[in-house]
Design an enzyme around this catalytic site. Structure first.
Site, PDB file in Angstrom:
ATOM      1  N   HIS A  76       0.869  -1.327   0.068  1.00  0.00           N
ATOM      2  CA  HIS A  76       0.174   0.199  -0.255  1.00  0.00           C
ATOM      3  C   HIS A  76       0.986   1.316   0.205  1.00  0.00           C
ATOM      4  O   HIS A  76       0.773   2.174  -0.636  1.00  0.00           O
ATOM      5  CB  HIS A  76      -0.828   0.169   1.254  1.00  0.00           C
ATOM      6  CG  HIS A  76      -1.787   0.761   1.541  1.00  0.00           C
ATOM      7  ND1 HIS A  76      -2.892   1.981   0.548  1.00  0.00           N
ATOM      8  CD2 HIS A  76      -1.597   2.046   2.572  1.00  0.00           C
ATOM      9  CE1 HIS A  76      -3.406   2.492   0.913  1.00  0.00           C
ATOM     10  NE2 HIS A  76      -2.439   3.300   1.667  1.00  0.00           N
ATOM     11  N   GLU A  77       2.010   1.311   0.957  1.00  0.00           N
ATOM     12  CA  GLU A  77       2.988   2.290   0.251  1.00  0.00           C
ATOM     13  C   GLU A  77       3.831   2.868  -0.646  1.00  0.00           C
ATOM     14  O   GLU A  77       4.145   3.892  -1.221  1.00  0.00           O
ATOM     15  CB  GLU A  77       3.844   2.189   2.310  1.00  0.00           C
ATOM     16  CG  GLU A  77       3.246   1.807   3.371  1.00  0.00           C
ATOM     17  CD  GLU A  77       2.375   3.829   3.429  1.00  0.00           C
ATOM     18  OE1 GLU A  77       2.373   4.367   3.067  1.00  0.00           O
ATOM     19  OE2 GLU A  77       1.215   2.981   4.671  1.00  0.00           O
ATOM     20  N   HIS A  96       1.538   4.897  -2.638  1.00  0.00           N
ATOM     21  CA  HIS A  96       1.773   5.721  -2.490  1.00  0.00           C
ATOM     22  C   HIS A  96       2.977   6.350  -3.277  1.00  0.00           C
ATOM     23  O   HIS A  96       3.244   7.450  -4.375  1.00  0.00           O
ATOM     24  CB  HIS A  96       2.138   6.348  -1.197  1.00  0.00           C
ATOM     25  CG  HIS A  96       0.597   6.172  -0.629  1.00  0.00           C
ATOM     26  ND1 HIS A  96      -0.597   6.979  -1.578  1.00  0.00           N
ATOM     27  CD2 HIS A  96       0.402   5.358   0.426  1.00  0.00           C
ATOM     28  CE1 HIS A  96      -1.458   6.541   0.012  1.00  0.00           C
ATOM     29  NE2 HIS A  96      -0.709   5.965   0.756  1.00  0.00           N
ATOM     30  N   HIS A 131       3.063   8.934  -6.952  1.00  0.00           N
ATOM     31  CA  HIS A 131       3.975  10.613  -6.278  1.00  0.00           C
ATOM     32  C   HIS A 131       4.787  10.610  -7.618  1.00  0.00           C
ATOM     33  O   HIS A 131       4.305  11.384  -7.919  1.00  0.00           O
ATOM     34  CB  HIS A 131       4.724  10.174  -5.026  1.00  0.00           C
ATOM     35  CG  HIS A 131       5.835  11.462  -5.126  1.00  0.00           C
ATOM     36  ND1 HIS A 131       6.717  11.778  -4.385  1.00  0.00           N
ATOM     37  CD2 HIS A 131       5.437  12.833  -5.610  1.00  0.00           C
ATOM     38  CE1 HIS A 131       7.340  12.850  -4.604  1.00  0.00           C
ATOM     39  NE2 HIS A 131       6.359  13.262  -5.318  1.00  0.00           N
TER      40      HIS A 131
END
Length: 231
Positions: A102-103, A106, A110
């Site tokens: 999940h991270e 991110h 970006h």
């Protein structure tokens, strides 16, 4: 002067949001705990998998670091660092790999310039200022019967509501990217994938609960301001 704390029926507006928040926190804790006990067949730790995912996507300028705490995992776009918590970093459970992916989601947002993430990142300093000033200005406006200050406080609180709403697509999209990466890379399979999805769905509900709480708080401020005007 107006003193809203002796009897304030508007607190009742927060009850559904409080119930949802408690349920969401219980669900994420219990789901993470359950799937933390299920080892991933890949044998990789969350840190190893995160690094492999990043490199597979051509991302080499984001460091993966460990951060203290449990479920304190996050991506820091300013410093280009993906931080995995003590409960995640060295674990090779289905839950840990789901959270780490999940991270990574991110990070990919970006890299791709995903609009909601860019908007949320840009809004952070303004939201921090608004959150710190909204309640003091609102209360001073009530106490000293100065309507402009009341509505400035409400307007500033709206920034927090907007931030909570913008966060929802950011988190849901990161989880979607995570599940796709876990499946296509073969890091999780079958029941493991379903377990990771449950962990990420439970985590997403905490953001839904936060947004709902912010909306209900805004409605409460509007109700207090409206009651004062009628009085």
């Amino acid at each position: 002067m107006y003193f809203p704390f002796f009897y304030d029926w508007t607190y009742a507006l927060l009850i559904p949001a409080l119930v949802l928040s408690m349920w969401a926190q219980f669900r994420v804790s219990s789901t993470f705990s359950r799937y933390s006990k299920v080892r991933a067949s890949s044998g990789l730790t969350a840190t190893q998998m995160a690094e492999q995912l990043l490199h597979a996507e051509g991302v080499y300028d984001v460091a993966v670091e460990r951060v203290a705490g449990s479920l304190t995992d996050h991506y820091d776009p300013r410093n280009m660092v993906l931080r995995l918590s003590d409960s995640t970093a060295n674990a090779n459970s289905v839950a840990a790999l789901g959270v780490a992916a999940h991270e990574v989601g991110h990070v990919l947002q970006h890299r791709d310039g995903y609009a909601p993430l860019m908007l949320r990142t840009a809004a952070v300093p303004f939201v921090n200022i608004g959150s710190n000033l909204s309640w003091p200005l609102f209360l001073f406006g009530l106490i000293f019967s100065w309507d402009p200050l009341v509505y400035v406080g409400i307007a500033l609180f709206m920034l927090a509501v907007l931030f909570a709403l913008i966060t929802l697509p950011v988190e849901f999209n990161a989880s979607k990217r995570a599940m796709a990466a876990l499946e296509s890379g073969g890091y999780l399979q079958g029941e493991e994938l379903r377990g990771a999805k449950k962990v990420l769905s439970a985590a997403a509900m905490t953001y839904v609960a936060s947004a709902f709480m912010a909306i209900m708080q805004l409605l409460r401020l509007l109700a207090i301001a409206g009651s004062r005007r009628r009085d």
